[in-house]
Enzyme design. Structure first.
Site, PDB file in Angstrom:
ATOM      1  N   THR A   1      57.932   2.290  33.280  1.00  0.00           N
ATOM      2  CA  THR A   1      57.930   0.884  34.144  1.00  0.00           C
ATOM      3  C   THR A   1      58.337   1.300  35.484  1.00  0.00           C
ATOM      4  OG1 THR A   1      58.433  -1.316  34.161  1.00  0.00           O
ATOM      5  CG2 THR A   1      60.108   0.213  33.278  1.00  0.00           C
TER       6      THR A   1
ATOM      7  N   LYS B   1      55.791   4.771  37.553  1.00  0.00           N
ATOM      8  CA  LYS B   1      54.397   4.976  37.387  1.00  0.00           C
ATOM      9  C   LYS B   1      53.493   5.976  37.832  1.00  0.00           C
ATOM     10  CE  LYS B   1      54.105   0.248  35.278  1.00  0.00           C
ATOM     11  NZ  LYS B   1      53.592  -1.234  35.256  1.00  0.00           N
TER      12      LYS B   1
ATOM     13  N   ASP C   1      48.015  -1.561  31.738  1.00  0.00           N
ATOM     14  CA  ASP C   1      48.389  -2.791  32.266  1.00  0.00           C
ATOM     15  C   ASP C   1      47.345  -3.749  32.568  1.00  0.00           C
ATOM     16  OD1 ASP C   1      51.125  -2.263  32.453  1.00  0.00           O
ATOM     17  OD2 ASP C   1      51.196  -1.051  34.340  1.00  0.00           O
TER      18      ASP C   1
ATOM     19  N   GLY D   1      51.149  -1.422  45.274  1.00  0.00           N
ATOM     20  CA  GLY D   1      51.700  -0.202  44.497  1.00  0.00           C
ATOM     21  C   GLY D   1      51.300  -0.047  43.183  1.00  0.00           C
TER      22      GLY D   1
ATOM     23  N   ASN E   1      48.306  -6.817  51.490  1.00  0.00           N
ATOM     24  CA  ASN E   1      49.602  -6.116  51.614  1.00  0.00           C
ATOM     25  C   ASN E   1      50.140  -6.142  52.869  1.00  0.00           C
ATOM     26  OD1 ASN E   1      51.321  -4.329  49.962  1.00  0.00           O
ATOM     27  ND2 ASN E   1      50.787  -2.762  51.139  1.00  0.00           N
TER      28      ASN E   1
ATOM     29  N   ALA F   1      46.500  -0.640  55.431  1.00  0.00           N
ATOM     30  CA  ALA F   1      46.130   0.683  55.109  1.00  0.00           C
ATOM     31  C   ALA F   1      46.322   1.144  53.807  1.00  0.00           C
ATOM     32  CB  ALA F   1      46.775   1.822  55.861  1.00  0.00           C
TER      33      ALA F   1
END
Length: 270
Positions: free
Chosen positions: A61, A65, A101, A127, A149, A153
């Protein structure tokens, strides 16, 4: 008895041991599954130590990851696409990496009667948590998936992995020009209590809002969404249980049922 771990920082809150022990009982498997706090610089060291001790596999977690991805000798296709790994299997000295996930998220959304086909989806964050679910969301054939985000980029980097698909990047403050059926929070704002920097107009009475994080109360993002009149708000407990069931199936070759443990965890939280 086969030994498994979940690694994270923080890890105290993790329900994974409870979930996997429940799956083991249900499927009559004998396993030992424990959680372990890992210091930020020590992840690869801790994993190699566990392998030496005969460990069979581990869940990973935040914030490890992407580090887990780099450790692997072999990667599943969905792990390759996501650049993040949450399920490690150890076999004959080799490390196999997978990412469950996205499957967990999609299964939970569908079980909550959220329509994904031909929908317009906003994914917040770029992320490891966001990367891990993109391929599974795209497999459901939405009309559009936008990854927003703080730095565009980083979102665009994910978008570039999927040149054929209906996927775009955006800055947080520019998403109000779109209409969304579903908004998914894949940032840590749900853990930290920070509010998300998206305009209120992005959330309407037709929007389902989903937070990958869960807790005793609704997360700040879901509280805010509810106040804005969101059609439905859903926390990430079901995703956690569904992705765990997928990990368990990879390790043990049998897919457990998730309904009972979901009820148990929801009751414990409340």
């Amino acid at each position: 008895m086969d030994h498994y771990r979940v690694y994270g920082n923080p890890i105290e809150q993790s329900k994974s041991p409870t979930i996997h022990q429940a799956f083991a009982k249900q499927t009559q498997q004998e396993i030992c599954y424990e959680k372990e706090l890992v210091q930020l610089q020590q992840f690869s060291e801790v994993v190699s130590q566990f392998i030496k001790q005969g460990g069979k596999g581990a869940n990973v977690t935040a914030p490890f990851k992407e580090q887990a991805y780099k450790l692997c000798d072999h990667l599943s296709e969905r792990a390759q696409l996501s650049g993040a790994v949450n399920t490690l299997s150890f076999n004959n000295g080799a490390i196999f990496g997978d990412n469950t996930d996205g499957v967990g998220l999609v299964q939970d959304l569908l079980s909550n009667q959220v329509v994904l086909r031909n929908s317009r989806i906003l994914l917040l964050g770029a992320g490891g948590a966001a990367k891990g679910v993109v391929s599974s969301l795209l497999a459901q054939k939405p009309d559009l998936l936008i990854i927003a985000n703080r730095t565009q980029a980083k979102a665009q980097f994910i978008v570039d992995q999927y040149p054929e698909e209906n996927i775009q990047s955006s800055l947080y403050n520019e998403v109000a020009k779109y209409h969304f059926d579903l908004i998914i929070n894949a940032t840590s704002a749900g853990l930290t209590g920070d509010s998300l920097p998206i305009p209120n107009q992005a959330i309407t009475t037709n929007t389902v809002c989903y937070d990958m994080v869960y807790g005793k109360q609704l997360t700040p993002f879901l509280v805010h969404s509810k106040a804005l009149g969101a059609k439905k708000v859903i926390d990430g407990l079901g995703m956690l249980v569904s992705q765990a069931a997928e990990s368990f199936a990879i390790w043990r070759g049998i897919k457990p049922s998730t309904q009972e443990i979901m009820k148990q965890l929801r009751a414990e939280l409340q």
